[in-house]
Design a protein around this motif. Structure first.
Motif, PDB file in Angstrom:
ATOM      1  N   ALA A 239       0.825  -1.209   0.000  1.00  0.00           N
ATOM      2  CA  ALA A 239       0.000   0.000   0.000  1.00  0.00           C
ATOM      3  C   ALA A 239       0.861   1.263   0.000  1.00  0.00           C
ATOM      4  O   ALA A 239       0.585   2.227  -0.724  1.00  0.00           O
ATOM      5  CB  ALA A 239      -0.929  -0.008   1.209  1.00  0.00           C
ATOM      6  N   SER A 240       1.909   1.262   0.814  1.00  0.00           N
ATOM      7  CA  SER A 240       2.769   2.444   0.871  1.00  0.00           C
ATOM      8  C   SER A 240       3.527   2.624  -0.437  1.00  0.00           C
ATOM      9  O   SER A 240       3.735   3.762  -0.892  1.00  0.00           O
ATOM     10  CB  SER A 240       3.757   2.333   2.040  1.00  0.00           C
ATOM     11  N   GLU A 241       3.928   1.503  -1.050  1.00  0.00           N
ATOM     12  CA  GLU A 241       4.631   1.612  -2.334  1.00  0.00           C
ATOM     13  C   GLU A 241       3.686   2.111  -3.431  1.00  0.00           C
ATOM     14  O   GLU A 241       4.107   2.873  -4.312  1.00  0.00           O
ATOM     15  CB  GLU A 241       5.228   0.250  -2.702  1.00  0.00           C
ATOM     16  N   GLN A 242       2.428   1.664  -3.385  1.00  0.00           N
ATOM     17  CA  GLN A 242       1.454   2.155  -4.360  1.00  0.00           C
ATOM     18  C   GLN A 242       1.242   3.663  -4.198  1.00  0.00           C
ATOM     19  O   GLN A 242       1.132   4.408  -5.178  1.00  0.00           O
ATOM     20  CB  GLN A 242       0.126   1.422  -4.184  1.00  0.00           C
ATOM     21  N   GLN A 243       1.202   4.112  -2.918  1.00  0.00           N
ATOM     22  CA  GLN A 243       1.041   5.546  -2.665  1.00  0.00           C
ATOM     23  C   GLN A 243       2.243   6.312  -3.212  1.00  0.00           C
ATOM     24  O   GLN A 243       2.090   7.388  -3.803  1.00  0.00           O
ATOM     25  CB  GLN A 243       0.892   5.790  -1.160  1.00  0.00           C
ATOM     26  N   ASP A 244       3.428   5.754  -3.025  1.00  0.00           N
ATOM     27  CA  ASP A 244       4.631   6.400  -3.554  1.00  0.00           C
ATOM     28  C   ASP A 244       4.591   6.457  -5.072  1.00  0.00           C
ATOM     29  O   ASP A 244       5.020   7.447  -5.687  1.00  0.00           O
ATOM     30  CB  ASP A 244       5.882   5.637  -3.097  1.00  0.00           C
ATOM     31  N   MET A 245       4.072   5.388  -5.666  1.00  0.00           N
ATOM     32  CA  MET A 245       3.975   5.354  -7.124  1.00  0.00           C
ATOM     33  C   MET A 245       3.013   6.444  -7.618  1.00  0.00           C
ATOM     34  O   MET A 245       3.294   7.152  -8.594  1.00  0.00           O
ATOM     35  CB  MET A 245       3.470   3.981  -7.569  1.00  0.00           C
ATOM     36  N   ILE A 246       1.876   6.602  -6.922  1.00  0.00           N
ATOM     37  CA  ILE A 246       0.914   7.639  -7.291  1.00  0.00           C
ATOM     38  C   ILE A 246       1.538   9.012  -7.155  1.00  0.00           C
ATOM     39  O   ILE A 246       1.404   9.876  -8.043  1.00  0.00           O
ATOM     40  CB  ILE A 246      -0.347   7.525  -6.416  1.00  0.00           C
ATOM     41  N   ARG A 247       2.244   9.212  -6.046  1.00  0.00           N
ATOM     42  CA  ARG A 247       2.878  10.511  -5.852  1.00  0.00           C
ATOM     43  C   ARG A 247       3.930  10.768  -6.926  1.00  0.00           C
ATOM     44  O   ARG A 247       4.121  11.910  -7.358  1.00  0.00           O
ATOM     45  CB  ARG A 247       3.515  10.590  -4.460  1.00  0.00           C
ATOM     46  N   GLY A 248       4.591   9.702  -7.351  1.00  0.00           N
ATOM     47  CA  GLY A 248       5.574   9.853  -8.421  1.00  0.00           C
ATOM     48  C   GLY A 248       4.917  10.321  -9.715  1.00  0.00           C
ATOM     49  O   GLY A 248       5.457  11.167 -10.438  1.00  0.00           O
ATOM     50  N   MET A 249       3.727   9.769 -10.007  1.00  0.00           N
ATOM     51  CA  MET A 249       2.990  10.200 -11.205  1.00  0.00           C
ATOM     52  C   MET A 249       2.577  11.666 -11.095  1.00  0.00           C
ATOM     53  O   MET A 249       2.664  12.429 -12.063  1.00  0.00           O
ATOM     54  CB  MET A 249       1.756   9.321 -11.392  1.00  0.00           C
ATOM     55  N   VAL A 250       2.132  12.043  -9.885  1.00  0.00           N
ATOM     56  CA  VAL A 250       1.715  13.430  -9.667  1.00  0.00           C
ATOM     57  C   VAL A 250       2.914  14.355  -9.814  1.00  0.00           C
ATOM     58  O   VAL A 250       2.824  15.419 -10.446  1.00  0.00           O
ATOM     59  CB  VAL A 250       1.060  13.592  -8.279  1.00  0.00           C
ATOM     60  N   ASP A 251       4.040  13.948  -9.244  1.00  0.00           N
ATOM     61  CA  ASP A 251       5.248  14.763  -9.370  1.00  0.00           C
ATOM     62  C   ASP A 251       5.678  14.883 -10.831  1.00  0.00           C
ATOM     63  O   ASP A 251       6.161  15.932 -11.266  1.00  0.00           O
ATOM     64  CB  ASP A 251       6.392  14.153  -8.551  1.00  0.00           C
ATOM     65  N   GLY A 252       5.481  13.797 -11.584  1.00  0.00           N
ATOM     66  CA  GLY A 252       5.818  13.846 -13.007  1.00  0.00           C
ATOM     67  C   GLY A 252       4.937  14.828 -13.754  1.00  0.00           C
ATOM     68  O   GLY A 252       5.404  15.577 -14.620  1.00  0.00           O
ATOM     69  N   LEU A 253       3.637  14.837 -13.409  1.00  0.00           N
ATOM     70  CA  LEU A 253       2.711  15.791 -14.029  1.00  0.00           C
ATOM     71  C   LEU A 253       3.122  17.216 -13.664  1.00  0.00           C
ATOM     72  O   LEU A 253       3.124  18.104 -14.521  1.00  0.00           O
ATOM     73  CB  LEU A 253       1.286  15.513 -13.565  1.00  0.00           C
ATOM     74  N   ALA A 254       3.480  17.427 -12.401  1.00  0.00           N
ATOM     75  CA  ALA A 254       3.902  18.764 -11.970  1.00  0.00           C
ATOM     76  C   ALA A 254       5.146  19.206 -12.725  1.00  0.00           C
ATOM     77  O   ALA A 254       5.259  20.382 -13.117  1.00  0.00           O
ATOM     78  CB  ALA A 254       4.155  18.762 -10.465  1.00  0.00           C
ATOM     79  N   ALA A 255       6.053  18.289 -12.951  1.00  0.00           N
ATOM     80  CA  ALA A 255       7.279  18.631 -13.671  1.00  0.00           C
ATOM     81  C   ALA A 255       6.974  18.997 -15.117  1.00  0.00           C
ATOM     82  O   ALA A 255       7.565  19.934 -15.680  1.00  0.00           O
ATOM     83  CB  ALA A 255       8.259  17.457 -13.609  1.00  0.00           C
TER      84      ALA A 255
END
Length: 314
Positions: A239-255
């Protein structure tokens, strides 16, 4: 006598104009037949205007450089007939964001209604409308009042032509659409100008949903789901890794938005993603960044603000 009658009709258009209002505010359009602002707010489940004004005043005391806040305060004053105070607030907004056409035209309208003269457009109002049109030649409020100025100068035929041009660009479902036709008819009648055939054949621009954009639909509608490979990869994560993966996608969109900020849908999706992650502060920051990227673009600004409203981002 005819000229006096025409000027009298034009003076009525000064006080009874129905024009596009600030869509960033909960009350998007003023209408001379509408209920008082406090009743509108109550019907919509919103706090009374007086409470909104107090909240905005407190907020701006802490953050006096918030141009949108000054615009919202100005419109709230406007709704309660406090036109001089509205003009002061709009003036502050134009100082903070001098390239926003809507702020200038709202300032001009407030100055007109705050004027004790009632005989014409005050010089400072004319200046505000001219500034709005120099930024956005299509600003409907400024175009309307520029035609009023022509009429007050006795140039009734020119004013009518300007209103016909505005009429052609006015969406059929815009709240002020019928009033443009009525103004043309009233001024023409007062000055013995025959416009009956032209009005009968005149058509509005295609309906666009009035002052409502597709921002809320984009914000709350479906978005493309993950690919099969992404789903398989995510299913093997904790679950925590999935959350990190989601945040990574969001960070990618922000970039990507940092590299290419002129992407309205991207900012809406970024706001939505932060809301889904429970990070309201980040969602508000995304809204602020998106508005900054489209400063001076009234249509996209409205779209982003309406999307934010649909997401509960304040």
């Amino acid at each position: 006598m005819k000229e006096q009658s025409g000027n009298r009709a034009a003076r009525l258009t000064l006080m009874g104009a129905v024009v596009l209002a600030g869509a960033a505010v909960g009350w998007s359009v003023m209408n001379k037949d509408s209920a008082p602002a406090t009743e509108q707010a109550a019907d919509a489940g919103q706090p009374p205007v007086g409470e909104v004004i107090a909240q905005l005043e407190a907020k701006l005391a802490d953050n006096p450089d918030d141009a949108q806040g000054w615009q919202m305060l100005g419109w709230s004053y406007f709704q309660t007939g406090r036109f001089a105070e509205a003009a002061t607030a709009f003036k502050r907004a134009t100082t903070l964001e001098p390239d926003n056409a809507e702020y200038h035209s709202m300032l001009g309208e407030a100055l007109v209604l705050a004027s004790k003269d009632g005989e014409g457009l005050p010089a400072d109002a004319r200046t505000a409308f001219d500034k709005a049109l120099s930024i956005d030649p299509d600003d409907p409020r400024a175009r309307y009042f520029r035609a009023v100025a022509l009429d007050l100068e006795g140039k009734h035929a020119e004013a009518i032509e300007a209103w016909f041009a505005l009429l052609a660009d006015t969406p059929a479902d815009a709240p002020w659409a019928g009033d443009v036709r009525q103004v043309i008819a009233d001024v023409a009648r007062a000055n013995d100008i025959d416009v009956a055939d032209r009005l009968a054949s005149a058509r509005f621009a295609p309906a666009t949903g009035g002052v409502t954009t597709d921002g809320p639909a984009v914000a709350t509608g479906g978005i493309p789901g993950p690919t099969r490979d992404q789903m398989q990869a995510a299913s093997s994560l904790s679950a925590s890794e999935q959350q990190d993966m989601i945040r990574g996608m969001v960070d990618g969109l922000a970039a990507r938005l940092e590299a290419n900020p002129r992407n309205a849908d991207g900012w809406i999706m970024l706001m939505r993603s932060h809301v889904q992650l429970g990070d309201q502060a980040a969602a508000r920051a995304a809204l602020a960044d998106g508005l900054a990227a489209f400063r001076g673009d009234a249509a996209t600004t409205r779209r982003l603000q309406e999307a934010a409203g649909a997401l509960g981002v304040r």
